[in-house]
Design a protein around this motif. Structure first.
Motif, short mmCIF file in Angstrom:
data_model
loop_
_atom_site.label_atom_id
_atom_site.label_comp_id
_atom_site.label_asym_id
_atom_site.label_seq_id
_atom_site.Cartn_x
_atom_site.Cartn_y
_atom_site.Cartn_z
N PRO A 1 -7.77 11.79 3.25
CA PRO A 1 -8.21 10.41 3.43
C PRO A 1 -8.41 9.64 2.12
N ASN A 2 -8.75 10.31 1.02
CA ASN A 2 -8.97 9.59 -0.23
C ASN A 2 -7.75 9.54 -1.13
N SER A 3 -6.62 10.10 -0.66
CA SER A 3 -5.38 10.02 -1.43
C SER A 3 -4.78 8.62 -1.25
N LYS A 4 -3.81 8.27 -2.08
CA LYS A 4 -3.18 6.96 -1.95
C LYS A 4 -2.48 6.81 -0.60
N GLY B 1 -3.28 8.45 2.10
CA GLY B 1 -4.36 8.41 3.09
C GLY B 1 -4.94 7.01 3.22
N LYS B 2 -5.11 6.34 2.08
CA LYS B 2 -5.64 4.97 2.10
C LYS B 2 -4.62 3.99 2.68
N ASN C 1 -6.33 0.56 10.43
CA ASN C 1 -7.51 -0.29 10.59
C ASN C 1 -7.14 -1.72 10.99
N LYS D 1 0.83 -1.21 0.00
CA LYS D 1 0.00 0.00 0.00
C LYS D 1 0.87 1.26 0.00
N GLU E 1 -4.74 4.58 6.43
CA GLU E 1 -6.00 4.03 6.95
C GLU E 1 -5.96 2.51 7.01
N TYR E 2 -5.43 1.89 5.97
CA TYR E 2 -5.31 0.43 5.91
C TYR E 2 -4.46 -0.08 7.08
#
Length: 132
Positions: A89-92, A94-95, A102, A23, A98-99
Protein backbone atom coordinates in the motif's frame (compact mmCIF):
# COMPACT_ATOMS: atom_id res chain seq x y z
CA UNK A 1 -22.47 10.54 -7.06
CA UNK A 2 -21.63 13.19 -4.50
CA UNK A 3 -22.36 16.78 -5.36
CA UNK A 4 -20.82 19.90 -3.95
CA UNK A 5 -21.44 23.62 -4.26
CA UNK A 6 -18.92 25.81 -6.06
CA UNK A 7 -19.84 29.40 -6.67
CA UNK A 8 -23.46 29.68 -7.71
CA UNK A 9 -23.99 26.12 -8.88
CA UNK A 10 -23.73 22.61 -7.55
CA UNK A 11 -21.63 20.14 -9.45
CA UNK A 12 -20.81 16.47 -9.57
CA UNK A 13 -17.34 15.70 -8.36
CA UNK A 14 -15.19 14.00 -10.97
CA UNK A 15 -11.59 13.13 -11.46
CA UNK A 16 -9.51 13.77 -14.53
CA UNK A 17 -8.21 10.60 -16.12
CA UNK A 18 -4.91 12.40 -16.72
CA UNK A 19 -4.33 12.48 -12.95
CA UNK A 20 -4.73 8.71 -12.71
CA UNK A 21 -2.42 8.18 -15.68
CA UNK A 22 0.21 10.42 -14.08
CA UNK A 23 0.12 8.34 -10.86
CA UNK A 24 0.79 5.16 -12.83
CA UNK A 25 3.48 6.87 -14.90
CA UNK A 26 5.26 8.02 -11.74
CA UNK A 27 5.17 4.43 -10.45
CA UNK A 28 6.81 2.97 -13.58
CA UNK A 29 10.28 3.99 -12.39
CA UNK A 30 9.85 1.80 -9.33
CA UNK A 31 8.72 -1.15 -11.51
CA UNK A 32 10.82 -1.05 -14.69
CA UNK A 33 9.73 -4.46 -16.02
CA UNK A 34 7.72 -4.37 -19.21
CA UNK A 35 5.17 -6.51 -17.34
CA UNK A 36 4.83 -4.20 -14.35
CA UNK A 37 1.49 -3.27 -12.82
CA UNK A 38 2.38 0.41 -13.20
CA UNK A 39 2.92 0.02 -16.93
CA UNK A 40 -0.33 -1.93 -17.26
CA UNK A 41 -2.22 0.84 -15.43
CA UNK A 42 -0.73 3.49 -17.67
CA UNK A 43 -1.61 1.42 -20.75
CA UNK A 44 -5.24 1.23 -19.62
CA UNK A 45 -5.32 5.02 -19.28
CA UNK A 46 -3.69 5.49 -22.69
CA UNK A 47 -6.21 3.11 -24.24
CA UNK A 48 -9.08 5.12 -22.74
CA UNK A 49 -7.66 8.37 -24.15
CA UNK A 50 -7.26 6.71 -27.56
CA UNK A 51 -10.88 5.57 -27.54
CA UNK A 52 -12.10 9.05 -26.49
CA UNK A 53 -10.33 10.59 -29.45
CA UNK A 54 -12.13 8.24 -31.84
CA UNK A 55 -15.45 9.68 -30.68
CA UNK A 56 -14.47 13.37 -30.83
CA UNK A 57 -16.36 14.13 -34.05
CA UNK A 58 -19.69 12.82 -32.73
CA UNK A 59 -22.36 15.02 -31.19
CA UNK A 60 -22.72 14.82 -27.40
CA UNK A 61 -25.69 12.47 -27.40
CA UNK A 62 -24.11 9.97 -29.78
CA UNK A 63 -20.75 10.29 -27.99
CA UNK A 64 -22.39 9.34 -24.69
CA UNK A 65 -24.06 6.34 -26.35
CA UNK A 66 -20.78 5.18 -27.90
CA UNK A 67 -18.89 5.70 -24.63
CA UNK A 68 -21.35 3.42 -22.89
CA UNK A 69 -20.96 0.85 -25.63
CA UNK A 70 -17.16 0.95 -26.13
CA UNK A 71 -15.45 2.78 -23.26
CA UNK A 72 -17.45 1.71 -20.22
CA UNK A 73 -16.36 -1.95 -20.61
CA UNK A 74 -12.71 -0.83 -20.64
CA UNK A 75 -13.27 1.27 -17.51
CA UNK A 76 -14.94 -1.68 -15.81
CA UNK A 77 -12.09 -3.99 -16.84
CA UNK A 78 -9.55 -1.48 -15.50
CA UNK A 79 -11.26 -1.31 -12.10
CA UNK A 80 -11.64 -5.08 -11.95
CA UNK A 81 -7.91 -5.44 -12.65
CA UNK A 82 -6.97 -2.71 -10.14
CA UNK A 83 -9.18 -4.03 -7.35
CA UNK A 84 -7.73 -7.55 -7.66
CA UNK A 85 -4.05 -6.56 -7.39
CA UNK A 86 -1.99 -7.38 -4.34
CA UNK A 87 0.51 -4.54 -3.92
CA UNK A 88 2.29 -2.89 -1.03
CA UNK A 89 0.00 0.00 0.00
CA UNK A 90 2.84 2.50 0.59
CA UNK A 91 4.65 1.72 -2.67
CA UNK A 92 4.22 4.02 -5.68
CA UNK A 93 2.08 1.44 -7.46
CA UNK A 94 0.09 0.88 -4.26
CA UNK A 95 -0.62 4.60 -4.05
CA UNK A 96 -1.56 4.77 -7.74
CA UNK A 97 -4.01 1.89 -7.32
CA UNK A 98 -5.42 3.39 -4.13
CA UNK A 99 -5.84 6.77 -5.84
CA UNK A 100 -7.75 5.24 -8.75
CA UNK A 101 -9.96 3.08 -6.53
CA UNK A 102 -10.70 5.92 -4.10
CA UNK A 103 -11.98 8.06 -6.97
CA UNK A 104 -13.69 5.32 -8.96
CA UNK A 105 -17.06 7.05 -8.81
CA UNK A 106 -15.54 10.30 -10.04
CA UNK A 107 -13.91 8.52 -12.95
CA UNK A 108 -17.30 7.25 -14.12
CA UNK A 109 -18.76 10.76 -14.33
CA UNK A 110 -17.62 11.33 -17.92
CA UNK A 111 -19.73 8.36 -19.02
CA UNK A 112 -22.90 10.14 -17.90
CA UNK A 113 -22.57 13.14 -20.22
CA UNK A 114 -21.20 13.12 -23.76
CA UNK A 115 -20.17 16.76 -23.42
CA UNK A 116 -17.54 15.95 -20.79
CA UNK A 117 -13.94 15.36 -21.71
CA UNK A 118 -11.48 13.26 -19.68
CA UNK A 119 -8.92 16.03 -19.23
CA UNK A 120 -10.48 19.43 -19.94
CA UNK A 121 -11.08 21.36 -16.73
CA UNK A 122 -12.55 24.62 -18.07
CA UNK A 123 -15.15 22.99 -20.31
CA UNK A 124 -16.27 20.61 -17.61
CA UNK A 125 -16.63 23.37 -14.98
CA UNK A 126 -19.02 25.17 -17.31
CA UNK A 127 -21.04 21.96 -17.59
CA UNK A 128 -21.43 21.59 -13.83
CA UNK A 129 -18.76 19.09 -12.88
CA UNK A 130 -15.99 19.57 -10.35
CA UNK A 131 -12.49 18.27 -10.54
CA UNK A 132 -11.59 16.29 -7.42
Amino acid sequence: MATQRTGNYSCKKRLLLAHVRRKFHEAIGSQPSKYSHALTGEKYCNLLFKEYKKLASLDAKERQKQRTLWIKPIVEEFFSWASNLCVLPNSKIGKAIEYALNYKEGLYTFLEDGRLEPSTIVQNERLGTCNG
